[in-house]
Each structure stands twice: as C-alpha cells, then as structure tokens.
Design a protein around this motif. Structure first.
Motif, PDB file in Angstrom:
ATOM      1  N   THR A   1       3.589 -10.655  -7.445  1.00  0.00           N
ATOM      2  CA  THR A   1       5.181 -11.243  -7.480  1.00  0.00           C
ATOM      3  C   THR A   1       6.016 -10.478  -6.913  1.00  0.00           C
ATOM      4  O   THR A   1       6.948 -10.758  -6.213  1.00  0.00           O
ATOM      5  CB  THR A   1       5.453 -11.961  -8.903  1.00  0.00           C
ATOM      6  N   ARG A   2       6.162  -9.065  -7.319  1.00  0.00           N
ATOM      7  CA  ARG A   2       6.969  -8.331  -6.868  1.00  0.00           C
ATOM      8  C   ARG A   2       6.891  -7.981  -5.296  1.00  0.00           C
ATOM      9  O   ARG A   2       7.862  -8.009  -4.534  1.00  0.00           O
ATOM     10  CB  ARG A   2       6.895  -6.595  -7.561  1.00  0.00           C
ATOM     11  N   PHE A   3       5.683  -7.865  -4.823  1.00  0.00           N
ATOM     12  CA  PHE A   3       5.582  -7.693  -3.439  1.00  0.00           C
ATOM     13  C   PHE A   3       5.798  -9.004  -2.907  1.00  0.00           C
ATOM     14  O   PHE A   3       6.433  -9.226  -1.666  1.00  0.00           O
ATOM     15  CB  PHE A   3       3.977  -7.522  -3.038  1.00  0.00           C
ATOM     16  N   ALA A   4       5.608 -10.306  -3.324  1.00  0.00           N
ATOM     17  CA  ALA A   4       6.021 -11.562  -2.719  1.00  0.00           C
ATOM     18  C   ALA A   4       7.360 -11.712  -2.605  1.00  0.00           C
ATOM     19  O   ALA A   4       8.004 -12.277  -1.772  1.00  0.00           O
ATOM     20  CB  ALA A   4       5.323 -12.495  -3.588  1.00  0.00           C
ATOM     21  N   ALA A   5       8.183 -11.397  -3.424  1.00  0.00           N
ATOM     22  CA  ALA A   5       9.575 -11.180  -3.533  1.00  0.00           C
ATOM     23  C   ALA A   5      10.187 -10.532  -2.210  1.00  0.00           C
ATOM     24  O   ALA A   5      11.100 -11.019  -1.561  1.00  0.00           O
ATOM     25  CB  ALA A   5      10.158 -10.947  -4.853  1.00  0.00           C
ATOM     26  N   GLU A   6       9.509  -9.382  -2.168  1.00  0.00           N
ATOM     27  CA  GLU A   6      10.103  -8.986  -0.874  1.00  0.00           C
ATOM     28  C   GLU A   6       9.672  -9.422   0.425  1.00  0.00           C
ATOM     29  O   GLU A   6      10.639  -9.551   1.394  1.00  0.00           O
ATOM     30  CB  GLU A   6       9.382  -7.421  -0.899  1.00  0.00           C
ATOM     31  N   VAL A   7       8.578 -10.097   0.590  1.00  0.00           N
ATOM     32  CA  VAL A   7       8.099 -10.842   1.518  1.00  0.00           C
ATOM     33  C   VAL A   7       9.237 -12.235   1.919  1.00  0.00           C
ATOM     34  O   VAL A   7       9.687 -12.292   2.943  1.00  0.00           O
ATOM     35  CB  VAL A   7       6.725 -11.395   1.465  1.00  0.00           C
TER      36      VAL A   7
ATOM     37  N   ALA B   1      15.237 -12.935   6.193  1.00  0.00           N
ATOM     38  CA  ALA B   1      16.203 -12.326   7.163  1.00  0.00           C
ATOM     39  C   ALA B   1      15.691 -12.292   8.449  1.00  0.00           C
ATOM     40  O   ALA B   1      16.320 -11.661   9.455  1.00  0.00           O
ATOM     41  CB  ALA B   1      16.179 -10.826   6.659  1.00  0.00           C
ATOM     42  N   GLY B   2      14.618 -12.922   8.595  1.00  0.00           N
ATOM     43  CA  GLY B   2      13.883 -13.165  10.095  1.00  0.00           C
ATOM     44  C   GLY B   2      13.373 -11.543  10.473  1.00  0.00           C
ATOM     45  O   GLY B   2      13.325 -11.268  11.781  1.00  0.00           O
ATOM     46  N   GLN B   3      12.987 -10.964   9.586  1.00  0.00           N
ATOM     47  CA  GLN B   3      12.520  -9.505   9.814  1.00  0.00           C
ATOM     48  C   GLN B   3      10.985  -9.621  10.121  1.00  0.00           C
ATOM     49  O   GLN B   3      10.363 -10.278   9.429  1.00  0.00           O
ATOM     50  CB  GLN B   3      12.774  -8.592   8.594  1.00  0.00           C
ATOM     51  N   GLU B   4      10.873  -8.816  11.269  1.00  0.00           N
ATOM     52  CA  GLU B   4       9.204  -8.578  11.688  1.00  0.00           C
ATOM     53  C   GLU B   4       9.005  -7.329  11.114  1.00  0.00           C
ATOM     54  O   GLU B   4       9.119  -6.220  11.818  1.00  0.00           O
ATOM     55  CB  GLU B   4       9.245  -8.885  13.213  1.00  0.00           C
ATOM     56  N   ASN B   5       7.980  -7.263  10.177  1.00  0.00           N
ATOM     57  CA  ASN B   5       7.478  -5.885   9.501  1.00  0.00           C
ATOM     58  C   ASN B   5       6.023  -5.982   9.308  1.00  0.00           C
ATOM     59  O   ASN B   5       5.539  -7.184   9.493  1.00  0.00           O
ATOM     60  CB  ASN B   5       8.374  -5.317   8.669  1.00  0.00           C
ATOM     61  N   GLU B   6       5.792  -4.896   8.686  1.00  0.00           N
ATOM     62  CA  GLU B   6       4.118  -5.136   8.299  1.00  0.00           C
ATOM     63  C   GLU B   6       3.757  -6.277   7.392  1.00  0.00           C
ATOM     64  O   GLU B   6       2.847  -6.945   7.469  1.00  0.00           O
ATOM     65  CB  GLU B   6       4.047  -3.786   7.652  1.00  0.00           C
ATOM     66  N   ARG B   7       4.718  -6.472   6.337  1.00  0.00           N
ATOM     67  CA  ARG B   7       4.614  -7.498   5.324  1.00  0.00           C
ATOM     68  C   ARG B   7       4.405  -8.894   6.054  1.00  0.00           C
ATOM     69  O   ARG B   7       3.618  -9.586   5.742  1.00  0.00           O
ATOM     70  CB  ARG B   7       5.705  -7.477   4.333  1.00  0.00           C
ATOM     71  N   THR B   8       5.677  -9.095   6.977  1.00  0.00           N
ATOM     72  CA  THR B   8       5.535 -10.507   7.186  1.00  0.00           C
ATOM     73  C   THR B   8       4.362 -10.681   8.647  1.00  0.00           C
ATOM     74  O   THR B   8       4.232 -12.078   8.700  1.00  0.00           O
ATOM     75  CB  THR B   8       7.122 -10.786   8.009  1.00  0.00           C
ATOM     76  N   ALA B   9       3.835  -9.479   8.984  1.00  0.00           N
ATOM     77  CA  ALA B   9       2.784  -9.672   9.862  1.00  0.00           C
ATOM     78  C   ALA B   9       1.469 -10.106   9.506  1.00  0.00           C
ATOM     79  O   ALA B   9       0.427 -10.469  10.304  1.00  0.00           O
ATOM     80  CB  ALA B   9       2.830  -8.486  10.823  1.00  0.00           C
ATOM     81  N   LEU B  10       1.264 -10.003   8.190  1.00  0.00           N
ATOM     82  CA  LEU B  10       0.092 -10.318   7.538  1.00  0.00           C
ATOM     83  C   LEU B  10      -0.262 -11.680   7.798  1.00  0.00           C
ATOM     84  O   LEU B  10       0.262 -12.544   7.692  1.00  0.00           O
ATOM     85  CB  LEU B  10      -0.201  -9.956   6.146  1.00  0.00           C
TER      86      LEU B  10
END
Length: 468
Positions: free
Chosen positions: A394-400, A406-415
């Motif tokens: 859940t800690r990781f999911a909250a960041e996602v 925020a519309g961020q494209e990063n390693e997390r959101t690309a999974l």
C-alpha cells in the motif's frame, strides 16, 4: 488416491482443542493491545480541498502522508467511514513484505518481462518503509526479521530445494522446532513485522502533524464531477476537491466499473496468551522470523512483542452472495480447525491457551495483487485487490496513485501491473459457484500430493490460479 495431510495425521485430541479455545474472546488482539487512540471529528460542514482521500486504512493514510510530504501547502482531507485502521489495516498478521506481486511465482507468471524491475522496486519500497518508520518516528514495533517458509509434506520439499537459504530437516527444526517441518527456506531480509493497529494510528498521527484534516464516521456516498474538480458527498457535508484518491479496500467501490473487480474472502486468526520462558525454549524461534507453510490452504504465524503466537490462515471463506457482514467473523469451525492445526504443529505447547480469535475480509482480485486506474477525467485515482499482502504494497500504491493524478510518466506508472486491468469476477451466483469450486479443488490438491485437477489447470492457463 487422496491421503491425509500432516495436520490430519498429527491431529490432537479434540479435548485439547476445546480446552485451548475455552477462554478466548472474539476480539482483535492488535486493536485491543493498541488501546484507546485519538479520535477525529466527523465532517459536518462542506469544504474544499486540493486532494480528498477516501478511506482511513494504510492506502489512504500513506496517500495523505505522501501528498503532504510532496507538497506541504496542499490542502488534504481524509474521510473514513468508521475509525482509522479498524478494518484490514488493524487486524492483519502484521507481515510487511517486499513483494508487490503476491510472491515471486505470481509476479513472474503475469509480468515476466518486468519481473526483475518489480522485485527491485519492491525491495526499494521496503527499505523506504523502514526509513519512514525511523524518520517519521512511527511507533509500530518494526522488526526486520525475514521469513521462514516450511515444507510440511514430502512433495513440498522439492519446491524449496533450489531456494536461497534452503534448510534441511535438521536445519529448519533448529530455527523453529516442530515435528511437522521437513525442510525450509529462510529469507532474512525481505519481510519485516509490524504492529498493524499501531502502524495505522501512527500514520494518522503523522498525517495530522503534517496538516491533513482527518475525519472519522464520515462515510462517502458518492462522487460527482463538477467544474474544476470532483464533489465528494457524505451524509452531512461535501468536499469539493481538485483530486481524489479512493482507498476503500474490500468495501463496495464508489465506481460502478469496479464493483466486480474484487470479492471479499474472510481470513481467520488466533493469538495465544504470552508464552513462558520454558514454552519459548521448547519451540526455539530465536530469530523471531515470520513463518508460513507451502500448502494451497496455508498457515502463517509470528511472535508478538510479548511472545504470543499469532496463528492464522488455512480457511479462506467466501461469504454467500459476496456480502460483508460482522457475523462472518465468528466461525467456530474455522477457529477450531486453526487451533487443531496449531497443536499439531507445536505439540509441546499443548497447555497454551488462546486469548483472542477474530477474522477479517481480504480484498481479492483475479490477479491477486493490486490493480490501479483513474476516472472522472483523471481526477480520481483508485487501487484495490491487494489480496492480503497490502501492508508494504500500500505504501508503493499510494505513490503510484499520486503519480497518476499528477500525470507523471515514470517507472512506476509505466508498469503493466499499473496500466492493465485484471479480469473481473462474474456476477452472482456464478462467482460463488466458481470460487467455492476453486476452494474445493485446492483442498483436494493438498490431499493429493499437490496435484492440481483439470479445473485448476484451466484456471492456471487463464491466469486465474489461486491459493488461500
């Protein structure tokens, strides 16, 4: 031909089982042990916010804390239907695992090309969790103990033979003394133990210190897109918010599209009275690691800070119609079965009594780990379906979720795990029939040397394999 499991072959005298449970209370040890905590007022007047978080469990609390740490000037409101951490976040086993994918096999089979990245991100998340415990001063009985997986049937020994940290019969029993343990695999770094209720309360405390406005007894009844944001409605007031995080776990989703994405499965738990020094010596367990066996219907166990044994798992009960209700938490047959399996595992503890018994609903989805998404023009982000391994994830999911808003494209959101939705469950009564047939088949496999029947093999090929 079906055979008896190790727990059945070593079944204790029924009188011992009955005696062990005689003084137990239907109460959640963690919530009781944490004592009375701070209370937060209900939302009684309409207001505005930059971010509204719906749900006061781990996911919602982490989202609120991360949001304020990213932008201290952001106005964040958190709405909880009952009290902070009262549901899954306050009554789980307290295992904080590095895995974001409900274990290696599940992650490797679903996202093979990203598996190594998911393992690395999970390890980084666990390390960051530990750093947060230290830096935020979270008083949650954090112990980076690792876990011990144990084989209790001959066919399971081979499953562990190539695992790092493999232990033969003598080696595993030197770690934790049980006549049922035939082999083991010790991971000293990938899991920490926490006090679940204290963790939830501490996260709420930190959120409040950072300026989050926390409201209990403020159930959200609906969402509506309005000019410039989303209106979040409760029975007494509304919050007009720029963005919304939905962290409602197993409870019916506020998004119709997600109503068939999760089902509740009830998990049952026992906790003993504190062990004496002699009883601790009889079982060893000096490393205080988390413990789990390898059956489809598996058990998990750990020690508390005052040397009680928490013992849970095995039965995973889908309630009729998929409806949540407090009556499902008191199931004498499940608690008696757990007690019998405990005494089979640790016959040297036959004089130990259980002080607490309880149950809680797990939010299961068909990929057995969290799924993600957005709605309302990208203003609302949600995650659910953690399937019992949400303490760390859940800690990781909250960041996602904050990245998605925020519309961020990063390693997390690309999974792919983040971008793709799993298959929904079918509606009732088909869901109930399928889930209970799966449970029957898994029990049958445990009684047939791990051999999966045709139904389970079809589910495996469809990516819908399941265990308890």
């Amino acid at each position: 031909m079906a055979h008896r499991t190790a727990f059945e072959r070593h079944a204790p005298d029924p009188a011992l089982v009955e005696r062990s449970l005689a003084g137990s209370r239907q109460a959640v040890f963690w919530l009781e042990d944490a004592g009375a905590g701070p209370t937060y007022p209900a939302l009684t007047a309409s207001t505005t916010a930059d971010l509204t978080v719906v749900g006061g469990g781990y996911l919602g609390l982490w989202a609120a804390v991360h949001a304020k740490r990213r932008d201290p000037g952001r106005r964040v409101v958190l709405l909880e239907a009952q009290t902070v951490g009262w549901a899954a976040s306050g009554r789980n086993g307290g295992f904080c695992e590095a895995s974001l994918t409900h274990g290696e096999d599940n992650g490797r089979s679903r996202w093979p090309e990203q598996h190594d990245d998911l393992v690395r991100l999970g390890a980084q998340n666990l390390d960051a969790f530990e750093a947060d415990v230290r830096d935020l001063g979270l008083d949650c009985e954090w112990e980076r103990t690792g876990t011990l997986e144990v084989a209790v049937e001959e066919h399971q020994v081979g499953w562990l033979a190539d695992e790092p940290g493999f232990l033969d019969r003598d080696g595993v029993r030197a770690e934790v003394a049980s006549p049922l343990f035939l082999a083991g695999a010790l991971d000293t770094d990938g899991t920490a133990l926490v006090h679940p209720a204290r963790l939830a309360r501490e996260l709420a405390r930190v959120a409040g210190d950072l300026g989050v406005e926390v409201h209990e007894h403020s159930a959200v009844s609906g969402l509506r897109r309005v000019a410039g944001g989303v209106e979040v409605a409760t029975d007494r007031a509304t919050v007009t918010s720029g963005d919304v995080v939905l962290a409602t776990n197993v409870f019916p989703s506020l998004l119709r599209r997600n109503r068939l994405m999760t089902v509740p499965v009830y998990d049952y738990v026992l906790v003993t009275e504190p062990l004496t020094a002699e009883q601790r010596a009889a079982i060893g367990w000096e490393r205080r690691c988390g413990l789990g066996d390898l059956a489809n219907q598996f058990h998990y166990a750990r020690l508390t800070s005052d040397d009680r044994v928490l013992w849970g798992g095995y039965d995973a009960v889908y309630p009729r119609g998929g409806r949540l209700h407090v009556r499902h938490e008191d199931r004498p047959a499940s608690h008696a079965r757990l007690a019998a399996h405990f005494l089979a595992t640790f016959p040297q503890l036959e004089d130990v009594r259980f002080s607490h018994r309880w149950a809680g609903a797990i939010d299961t989805c068909t990929q057995f780990t969290a799924f993600y998404g957005t709605s309302h023009g990208g203003r609302v982000a949600h995650a659910a379906g953690f399937t019992g391994l949400g303490v760390g994830a859940t800690r990781f999911a909250a960041e996602v979720l904050l990245d998605l808003l925020a519309g961020q494209e990063n390693e997390r959101t690309a999974l792919r795990m983040v971008r793709e939705r799993p298959l929904p469950f079918p509606p009732e009564p088909v869901a109930g029939i399928g889930i209970n047939l799966t449970r029957w088949s898994l029990d049958r496999a445990d009684h047939r040397g791990g051999r999966r029947n045709a139904f389970l093999r079809v589910l495996d090929r469809a990516g819908l394999g399941f265990d308890s």
